[in-house]
Write a protein that holds these residues in place. Structure first.
Motif, short mmCIF file in Angstrom:
data_model
loop_
_atom_site.label_atom_id
_atom_site.label_comp_id
_atom_site.label_asym_id
_atom_site.label_seq_id
_atom_site.Cartn_x
_atom_site.Cartn_y
_atom_site.Cartn_z
N VAL A 77 0.84 -1.20 0.00
CA VAL A 77 0.00 0.00 0.00
C VAL A 77 0.88 1.26 0.00
O VAL A 77 0.54 2.27 -0.61
CB VAL A 77 -0.99 -0.03 1.18
CG1 VAL A 77 -1.74 1.29 1.32
CG2 VAL A 77 -1.99 -1.17 0.99
N ARG A 78 2.03 1.18 0.66
CA ARG A 78 2.95 2.32 0.62
C ARG A 78 3.38 2.61 -0.82
O ARG A 78 3.44 3.76 -1.25
CB ARG A 78 4.18 2.05 1.49
CG ARG A 78 5.05 3.29 1.72
CD ARG A 78 6.32 2.97 2.47
NE ARG A 78 7.26 2.20 1.65
CZ ARG A 78 8.01 2.70 0.68
NH1 ARG A 78 7.99 3.98 0.42
NH2 ARG A 78 8.81 1.92 -0.03
N LEU A 79 3.65 1.54 -1.56
CA LEU A 79 4.06 1.72 -2.96
C LEU A 79 2.91 2.29 -3.81
O LEU A 79 3.14 3.09 -4.71
CB LEU A 79 4.55 0.39 -3.55
CG LEU A 79 5.87 -0.11 -2.95
CD1 LEU A 79 6.17 -1.54 -3.41
CD2 LEU A 79 7.04 0.81 -3.31
N ILE A 80 1.69 1.88 -3.50
CA ILE A 80 0.54 2.47 -4.22
C ILE A 80 0.50 3.98 -3.92
O ILE A 80 0.33 4.81 -4.82
CB ILE A 80 -0.79 1.80 -3.80
CG1 ILE A 80 -0.79 0.32 -4.20
CG2 ILE A 80 -1.99 2.53 -4.42
CD1 ILE A 80 -2.00 -0.47 -3.70
N GLN A 194 -6.13 1.49 -11.57
CA GLN A 194 -5.75 0.09 -11.69
C GLN A 194 -4.34 -0.04 -12.30
O GLN A 194 -3.55 -0.87 -11.88
CB GLN A 194 -6.80 -0.63 -12.55
CG GLN A 194 -6.64 -2.12 -12.64
CD GLN A 194 -6.82 -2.82 -11.29
OE1 GLN A 194 -7.26 -2.22 -10.32
NE2 GLN A 194 -6.42 -4.07 -11.24
N ALA A 195 -4.04 0.81 -13.26
CA ALA A 195 -2.71 0.79 -13.87
C ALA A 195 -1.63 1.20 -12.86
O ALA A 195 -0.53 0.64 -12.85
CB ALA A 195 -2.68 1.70 -15.09
N ALA A 201 2.51 -3.05 -7.95
CA ALA A 201 2.62 -4.50 -7.78
C ALA A 201 3.91 -5.02 -8.40
O ALA A 201 4.58 -5.90 -7.86
CB ALA A 201 1.41 -5.19 -8.40
N ARG A 202 4.29 -4.44 -9.56
CA ARG A 202 5.55 -4.88 -10.20
C ARG A 202 6.73 -4.53 -9.30
O ARG A 202 7.66 -5.32 -9.15
CB ARG A 202 5.71 -4.22 -11.57
CG ARG A 202 4.78 -4.83 -12.63
CD ARG A 202 5.22 -4.45 -14.04
NE ARG A 202 5.08 -3.03 -14.33
CZ ARG A 202 3.95 -2.45 -14.73
NH1 ARG A 202 2.83 -3.15 -14.85
NH2 ARG A 202 3.92 -1.16 -14.98
#
Ligand code: UN1
Length: 505
Positions: A77-80, A194-195, A201-202
């Motif tokens: 979630v941090r990366l999001i 979403q992208a 996610a990657r």
């Protein structure tokens, strides 16, 4: 391929998000910009079969995701949140183009997403349970929280991305997967989000396939999500009519729902109010976002001693506030979402007139021609709280009512079926504390010296009565995305029973 300058803008924004341009053409669902009514994209709907597959995949993803320690889920979630920070201006602009919000509100919506990601990251190390004293010797009782499963999120057009993030950021750190059905009016911002999630996610590596997905479509796909037993929690934001259907259908299969439905929010202006501050706060709360927030101020209950000072000023603001395109100039009030919204506004104003109301403003404004629907905010002086005043019309209409006693004002404030947000303006401690007490506002949110809209993510967000009772976002709203488990542990060698029961075999 749709061609207009806004469509070009959308295409280049979406390509920055690495959304395949092929998804923007040839589909059966037209996405129009409320700014000028032009077609932004023609996108394909998710078939029922594909939705079935996505929900199955989300369930499998949950089974893997729940095994990851919560702080690691927080790292995702941090990366999001990092992606959102890096793309705040692009996503904010896309919100403006797809929904018609003014620029600062489009950006504010993305900021709200960033804030909830930050909150959820911290929360991922604080999903605390309890240790409860046991009445039995050599026993311990605990309470812990486990993930629920697939969380379905149904969101409305007016906060096309923030509402998803309140749900998703919490659901993900709690160990759930998320299937999102955005409003059929706003699939583009959903695809962009979403992208960004895919990009996060990657970077994270090892996110199970289908952990977060988007279903594009209308009512039918929403109903499929609502009826699927694999969807443990359905969080729905929208009208009370929609929520009643969702709530009943989810309850029928003993699923859990989180409902954030209609509001009919009021503010009380007491004799001790700072009227300059009140005027500014009321203008933002009633006219901002073109009246299209769940928390928009819809009723102003004004003490008779300040009525003549405040109300003509409010009527003047309604008549003069800048209404116009959110991408040209510096207008404060953008378009309504579509023609139906304008028709509903005009119908409510007619009913108000028929009930003895005096309407200031409220007329259609031609900004970008016939296919877009702009309206001047309306301030409507009403003799009584009747007819359209007790309904939620999703448009900038502010009904004004006069009162004498604070108890009467509170009764008016509470005298509608909805119970989302409320506020009081004043400096008299007794009146303010009465408003905040159990005898005061019956809403989920009660503010002082500010309007009812524009909540921060740190507090629990939601309301009572026909607003649906759900809470999202801050405080302990995370508990709605987890199941509580009570554990009683006997570490002794005997078997004392609770309540002193004896049972010797
Ligand atoms: C909504 O309109 O569905 O409190 C949400 C506010 C915003 C959220 C509104 N933070 O006005």
């Amino acid at each position: 391929m749709p061609s207009s300058s806004l469509a070009d803008d959308v295409r280049s924004l979406l390509s920055a998000f690495e959304v395949d341009p092929a998804t923007l053409q040839g589909g059966s669902r037209l996405v129009r910009s409320p700014i000028d009514g032009s077609t932004l994209a023609e996108i394909a709907e998710t078939s029922s079969k594909a939705a079935e597959h996505a929900i199955g995949q989300a369930h499998d993803a949950f089974l893997a995701w729940r095994r990851l320690p919560a702080p690691q889920r927080g790292e995702f979630v941090r990366l999001i949140g990092e992606e959102l920070r890096a793309h705040k201006s692009e996503l904010g602009r896309l919100v403006t183009l797809e929904v018609g919000k003014i620029v600062s509100e489009g950006l504010g919506e993305v900021q709200e997403m960033i804030d909830i990601c930050d909150f959820a990251v911290g929360l991922s190390r604080q999903l605390y349970g309890l240790v409860i004293p046991s009445e039995r010797p050599d026993h311990k009782m605990t309470e812990q929280w486990h993930p629920m499963g697939v969380v379905g999120v149904i969101s409305a057009f007016n906060f096309p991305v923030a509402v998803w993030s309140w749900n998703a950021a919490l659901a993900l750190v709690c160990g759930n997967s998320v299937v999102w059905k955005p409003s059929e009016k706003t699939p583009l911002t959903a695809l962009a989000v979403q992208a960004l999630v895919a990009r996060a996610a990657r970077k994270f590596g090892g996110v199970p396939e289908g952990l977060t997905t988007v279903l594009v479509g209308g009512r039918e796909i929403g109903e499929q999500l609502v009826d699927d037993r694999r969807v443990a929690v359905v969080s729905a934001t929208g009208s009370t009519r929609m929520g009643r259907v969702v709530g009943e259908r989810v309850a029928r299969r003993f699923g859990r729902s989180i409902l954030e439905l209609g509001g009919n929010n009021a503010s009380i202006v007491t004799p001790s109010a700072d009227l300059d501050l009140t005027l500014r706060a009321v203008a933002f709360a009633a006219m901002g976002t073109a009246g299209q927030r769940c928390t928009t101020l819809r009723r102003l209950i004004v003490h008779e001693s300040v009525y003549e000072t405040l109300v003509p000023k409010l009527a003047r603001v309604a008549r003069t506030i800048s209404v116009g395109s959110p991408v040209a100039g510096d207008s404060l009030v953008g378009p309504l979402v579509d023609g139906d919204a304008l028709a509903a506004m005009q119908a409510a104003l007619s009913k108000a007139r028929a009930a003895g109301g005096t309407v200031h403003g409220g007329e259609r404004v031609d900004v970008n021609g016939e296919r877009s629907f702009y309206a001047r905010p309306a301030v409507v002086e009403m003799p009584q709280q009747v007819g359209p005043v007790v309904e939620e019309t999703f448009a900038p209409i502010l009904y004004i009512l006069k009162y004498r006693q604070i108890e009467e004002a509170i009764a008016l404030q509470n005298g509608v079926p909805q119970g989302l947000s409320s506020s009081i303006f004043g400096n008299d401690l007794r009146e303010i504390e009465l408003f905040l007490s159990a005898q005061g506002s019956d809403c989920g949110i009660a503010n002082v010296n500010m309007g009812p809209s524009g909540a921060e993510i740190g507090g629990a967000f939601g309301g009572e009565k026909e607003t649906g009772g759900g809470r999202e976002s801050g405080s302990d709203a995370w508990k709605a995305y987890m199941r509580r488990q009570t554990n009683a542990i006997n570490y002794g060698r005997t078997l004392p029973l609770a309540q002193g029961v004896t049972f010797n075999v």
